[in-house]
Motif scaffolding. Sequence first.
Motif, PDB file in Angstrom:
ATOM      1  N   HIS A   1       0.827  -1.211   0.000  1.00 45.72           N
ATOM      2  CA  HIS A   1       0.000   0.000   0.000  1.00 45.72           C
ATOM      3  C   HIS A   1       0.862   1.262   0.000  1.00 45.72           C
ATOM      4  CE1 HIS A   1      -3.201  -2.825   1.074  1.00 45.72           C
ATOM      5  NE2 HIS A   1      -4.056  -1.883   0.750  1.00 45.72           N
ATOM      6  N   GLY A   2       2.060   1.195   0.582  1.00 48.01           N
ATOM      7  CA  GLY A   2       2.980   2.325   0.498  1.00 48.01           C
ATOM      8  C   GLY A   2       3.439   2.584  -0.922  1.00 48.01           C
ATOM      9  N   ALA A   3       3.607   1.511  -1.709  1.00 47.17           N
ATOM     10  CA  ALA A   3       3.952   1.683  -3.125  1.00 47.17           C
ATOM     11  C   ALA A   3       2.828   2.403  -3.857  1.00 47.17           C
ATOM     12  CB  ALA A   3       4.222   0.316  -3.759  1.00 47.17           C
ATOM     13  N   GLN A   4       1.589   2.084  -3.520  1.00 45.34           N
ATOM     14  CA  GLN A   4       0.457   2.753  -4.169  1.00 45.34           C
ATOM     15  C   GLN A   4       0.462   4.243  -3.858  1.00 45.34           C
ATOM     16  OE1 GLN A   4      -3.626   1.929  -2.720  1.00 45.34           O
ATOM     17  NE2 GLN A   4      -4.103   1.350  -4.819  1.00 45.34           N
ATOM     18  N   VAL A   5       0.697   4.607  -2.602  1.00 48.87           N
ATOM     19  CA  VAL A   5       0.708   6.015  -2.222  1.00 48.87           C
ATOM     20  C   VAL A   5       1.880   6.740  -2.876  1.00 48.87           C
ATOM     21  CG1 VAL A   5       0.975   7.604  -0.273  1.00 48.87           C
ATOM     22  CG2 VAL A   5      -0.516   5.608  -0.066  1.00 48.87           C
ATOM     23  N   SER A   6       3.072   6.160  -2.788  1.00 50.56           N
ATOM     24  CA  SER A   6       4.265   6.827  -3.323  1.00 50.56           C
ATOM     25  C   SER A   6       4.185   7.004  -4.831  1.00 50.56           C
ATOM     26  CB  SER A   6       5.514   6.022  -2.948  1.00 50.56           C
ATOM     27  OG  SER A   6       5.679   5.953  -1.545  1.00 50.56           O
ATOM     28  N   LEU A   7       3.796   5.966  -5.563  1.00 51.62           N
ATOM     29  CA  LEU A   7       3.726   6.068  -7.018  1.00 51.62           C
ATOM     30  C   LEU A   7       2.570   6.952  -7.463  1.00 51.62           C
ATOM     31  CD1 LEU A   7       4.645   2.473  -8.240  1.00 51.62           C
ATOM     32  CD2 LEU A   7       6.106   4.469  -7.944  1.00 51.62           C
ATOM     33  N   LEU A   8       1.453   6.929  -6.717  1.00 51.61           N
ATOM     34  CA  LEU A   8       0.339   7.809  -7.072  1.00 51.61           C
ATOM     35  C   LEU A   8       0.760   9.272  -6.980  1.00 51.61           C
ATOM     36  CD1 LEU A   8      -2.636   8.376  -7.708  1.00 51.61           C
ATOM     37  CD2 LEU A   8      -3.117   8.196  -5.256  1.00 51.61           C
ATOM     38  N   ILE A   9       1.423   9.641  -5.892  1.00 49.73           N
ATOM     39  CA  ILE A   9       1.881  11.023  -5.744  1.00 49.73           C
ATOM     40  C   ILE A   9       2.929  11.355  -6.805  1.00 49.73           C
ATOM     41  CG2 ILE A   9       3.124  12.602  -4.213  1.00 49.73           C
ATOM     42  CD1 ILE A   9       1.785  11.210  -1.855  1.00 49.73           C
ATOM     43  N   ALA A  10       3.860  10.427  -7.049  1.00 48.79           N
ATOM     44  CA  ALA A  10       4.924  10.690  -8.025  1.00 48.79           C
ATOM     45  C   ALA A  10       4.354  10.855  -9.431  1.00 48.79           C
ATOM     46  CB  ALA A  10       5.943   9.549  -7.996  1.00 48.79           C
ATOM     47  N   PHE A  11       3.450   9.976  -9.852  1.00 50.16           N
ATOM     48  CA  PHE A  11       2.892  10.059 -11.204  1.00 50.16           C
ATOM     49  C   PHE A  11       2.005  11.291 -11.364  1.00 50.16           C
ATOM     50  CE2 PHE A  11       3.166   5.200 -12.001  1.00 50.16           C
ATOM     51  CZ  PHE A  11       4.519   5.342 -12.264  1.00 50.16           C
ATOM     52  N   ALA A  12       1.177  11.585 -10.353  1.00 48.48           N
ATOM     53  CA  ALA A  12       0.294  12.743 -10.462  1.00 48.48           C
ATOM     54  C   ALA A  12       1.096  14.039 -10.478  1.00 48.48           C
ATOM     55  CB  ALA A  12      -0.706  12.744  -9.309  1.00 48.48           C
ATOM     56  N   ALA A  13       2.106  14.158  -9.611  1.00 51.53           N
ATOM     57  CA  ALA A  13       2.932  15.363  -9.600  1.00 51.53           C
ATOM     58  C   ALA A  13       3.710  15.502 -10.906  1.00 51.53           C
ATOM     59  CB  ALA A  13       3.890  15.329  -8.412  1.00 51.53           C
ATOM     60  N   THR A  14       4.200  14.393 -11.445  1.00 56.16           N
ATOM     61  CA  THR A  14       4.918  14.441 -12.719  1.00 56.16           C
ATOM     62  C   THR A  14       3.992  14.886 -13.847  1.00 56.16           C
ATOM     63  OG1 THR A  14       6.413  12.676 -11.990  1.00 56.16           O
ATOM     64  CG2 THR A  14       6.277  13.090 -14.354  1.00 56.16           C
ATOM     65  N   ALA A  15       2.746  14.419 -13.833  1.00 56.80           N
ATOM     66  CA  ALA A  15       1.795  14.840 -14.869  1.00 56.80           C
ATOM     67  C   ALA A  15       1.557  16.351 -14.806  1.00 56.80           C
ATOM     68  CB  ALA A  15       0.478  14.086 -14.705  1.00 56.80           C
ATOM     69  N   ILE A  16       1.404  16.889 -13.591  1.00 57.53           N
ATOM     70  CA  ILE A  16       1.222  18.340 -13.451  1.00 57.53           C
ATOM     71  C   ILE A  16       2.450  19.081 -13.968  1.00 57.53           C
ATOM     72  CG2 ILE A  16       0.968  20.210 -11.771  1.00 57.53           C
ATOM     73  CD1 ILE A  16      -0.660  18.301 -10.042  1.00 57.53           C
ATOM     74  N   VAL A  17       3.627  18.615 -13.600  1.00 60.34           N
ATOM     75  CA  VAL A  17       4.868  19.274 -14.002  1.00 60.34           C
ATOM     76  C   VAL A  17       5.023  19.253 -15.518  1.00 60.34           C
ATOM     77  CG1 VAL A  17       7.371  19.008 -13.960  1.00 60.34           C
ATOM     78  CG2 VAL A  17       6.078  18.900 -11.840  1.00 60.34           C
ATOM     79  N   VAL A  18       4.766  18.109 -16.139  1.00 61.30           N
ATOM     80  CA  VAL A  18       4.982  17.982 -17.580  1.00 61.30           C
ATOM     81  C   VAL A  18       3.974  18.812 -18.368  1.00 61.30           C
ATOM     82  CG1 VAL A  18       4.905  16.349 -19.506  1.00 61.30           C
ATOM     83  CG2 VAL A  18       6.109  15.742 -17.408  1.00 61.30           C
ATOM     84  N   VAL A  19       2.704  18.754 -17.974  1.00 57.14           N
ATOM     85  CA  VAL A  19       1.682  19.520 -18.699  1.00 57.14           C
ATOM     86  C   VAL A  19       1.930  21.023 -18.567  1.00 57.14           C
ATOM     87  CG1 VAL A  19      -0.765  20.068 -18.794  1.00 57.14           C
ATOM     88  CG2 VAL A  19      -0.051  17.698 -18.562  1.00 57.14           C
ATOM     89  N   ALA A  20       2.142  21.487 -17.335  1.00 54.51           N
ATOM     90  CA  ALA A  20       2.375  22.920 -17.131  1.00 54.51           C
ATOM     91  C   ALA A  20       3.682  23.375 -17.764  1.00 54.51           C
ATOM     92  CB  ALA A  20       2.378  23.236 -15.632  1.00 54.51           C
ATOM     93  N   GLY A  21       4.738  22.586 -17.604  1.00 51.22           N
ATOM     94  CA  GLY A  21       6.028  22.971 -18.171  1.00 51.22           C
ATOM     95  C   GLY A  21       6.031  22.963 -19.681  1.00 51.22           C
ATOM     96  N   THR A  22       5.381  21.967 -20.291  1.00 52.78           N
ATOM     97  CA  THR A  22       5.326  21.913 -21.756  1.00 52.78           C
ATOM     98  C   THR A  22       4.526  23.079 -22.316  1.00 52.78           C
ATOM     99  OG1 THR A  22       5.494  19.488 -21.679  1.00 52.78           O
ATOM    100  CG2 THR A  22       4.691  20.480 -23.724  1.00 52.78           C
ATOM    101  N   ALA A  23       3.382  23.371 -21.709  1.00 48.44           N
ATOM    102  CA  ALA A  23       2.565  24.492 -22.187  1.00 48.44           C
ATOM    103  C   ALA A  23       3.315  25.815 -22.061  1.00 48.44           C
ATOM    104  CB  ALA A  23       1.253  24.539 -21.413  1.00 48.44           C
ATOM    105  N   ALA A  24       3.948  26.044 -20.914  1.00 46.46           N
ATOM    106  CA  ALA A  24       4.680  27.300 -20.716  1.00 46.46           C
ATOM    107  C   ALA A  24       5.889  27.389 -21.634  1.00 46.46           C
ATOM    108  CB  ALA A  24       5.111  27.429 -19.256  1.00 46.46           C
ATOM    109  N   GLY A  25       6.611  26.299 -21.811  1.00 46.83           N
ATOM    110  CA  GLY A  25       7.795  26.325 -22.662  1.00 46.83           C
ATOM    111  C   GLY A  25       7.468  26.557 -24.125  1.00 46.83           C
ATOM    112  N   ILE A  26       6.417  25.914 -24.623  1.00 45.36           N
ATOM    113  CA  ILE A  26       6.027  26.118 -26.017  1.00 45.36           C
ATOM    114  C   ILE A  26       5.549  27.547 -26.231  1.00 45.36           C
ATOM    115  CG2 ILE A  26       4.280  25.504 -27.718  1.00 45.36           C
ATOM    116  CD1 ILE A  26       4.558  22.641 -26.965  1.00 45.36           C
ATOM    117  N   ALA A  27       4.748  28.061 -25.300  1.00 41.82           N
ATOM    118  CA  ALA A  27       4.253  29.437 -25.446  1.00 41.82           C
ATOM    119  C   ALA A  27       5.398  30.443 -25.421  1.00 41.82           C
ATOM    120  CB  ALA A  27       3.248  29.744 -24.341  1.00 41.82           C
TER     121      ALA A  27
END
Length: 341
Positions: free
Chosen positions: A134-160
């Motif tokens: 269950h710790g793997a579920q929590v750690s990977l959920l936070i890591a994947f969700a935070a990475t998705a936010i970082v990539v979407v926001a960073g890609t949009a800002a960088g392209i603009a």
Amino acid sequence: MTTTAPGAGGEAAKTPAPAPDPAPGRPPAPGAAEDGPAAAPATGSSPWQLARRELRRRPAVRVSLGVVLLFVLMAATAPWLGALGGWSPEEFDKSAIDPYLGGQPLGSLGGISPDHWLGVEPVTGRDLFARVVHGAQVSLLIAFAATAIVVVAGTAAGIAAGYFGGRTDTVLSRLMDLTMSFPSLIFMIAMLSVAKDVNRIVLMTAVIGVFGWPGVARVVRGQTLSLKHREYVDAARVGGAGSWRILTRDILPGVSGPVIAYTTLLIPGMISTEAALSYLGVGVRPPTPSWGQMIAESVAFYETDPMYFVIPSTFLFLAVLAFTLLGDALRDILDPRGGRS
């Protein structure tokens, strides 16, 4: 009347006229044959086909990919795996600990037995297998969700910033500098300490994502600056294509390779950040399990029950190592110039 030298007419009829040379600077026509080994790579492999081919021939990367898939599968099936072991992560088993020895696990290696596959926690007797899964579920959920936010926001800002330039580039670049100038770890600890009655997983995901996007934005901005004056982009602009169509059809596919490679390298950093925050006591709260939280709790027992420290630390080490090796390989394949710089 024109005369021809003896024998010249036959040879001239048999010898074809040489093809005219292409105009200087113009590439050969599509499909024109080229001699030598240089023509072999021109088979039109997509980045994903190239990545699959390269991953197949690297044994270490195949092992890393297998470990990554194993962790993802373990996190996705955590409730069923915990039930398979017969214990929930919050369930106490007082029969697995010795109350006369300060709650030390009964048996060797931290209480590993057919009932508890990875042993139990001291004092509480909670099953370590269920908590690690269950710790793997929590750690990977936070890591994947935070990475998705970082990539979407960073890609949009960088392209603009890279495509529009001017005032847009100035504002976004200064925002990147401002965000990167904050001592992010201290600011995360302060924000997570002040916020009390909130969902800790959502809060950690948002806080980690806020401080991570400038790195991706800088990479994408540099790639966009090199792509926006390419011939096919100019042709699309002259043909009447709007900015949105150019950004989504021409610029975004061109930056996808470095973004994918950077994304894979972000995930182990996110896992480590979540573990560090949980270790410092500002991450997820008990009884919700987390690898960092388990490592923090095991420090008090590392002399009497070292397995309590070794097991979550090993899982954290393997996850970070596997994602890092896979990310390095994808960076070398999809962004070779970035890997050499």
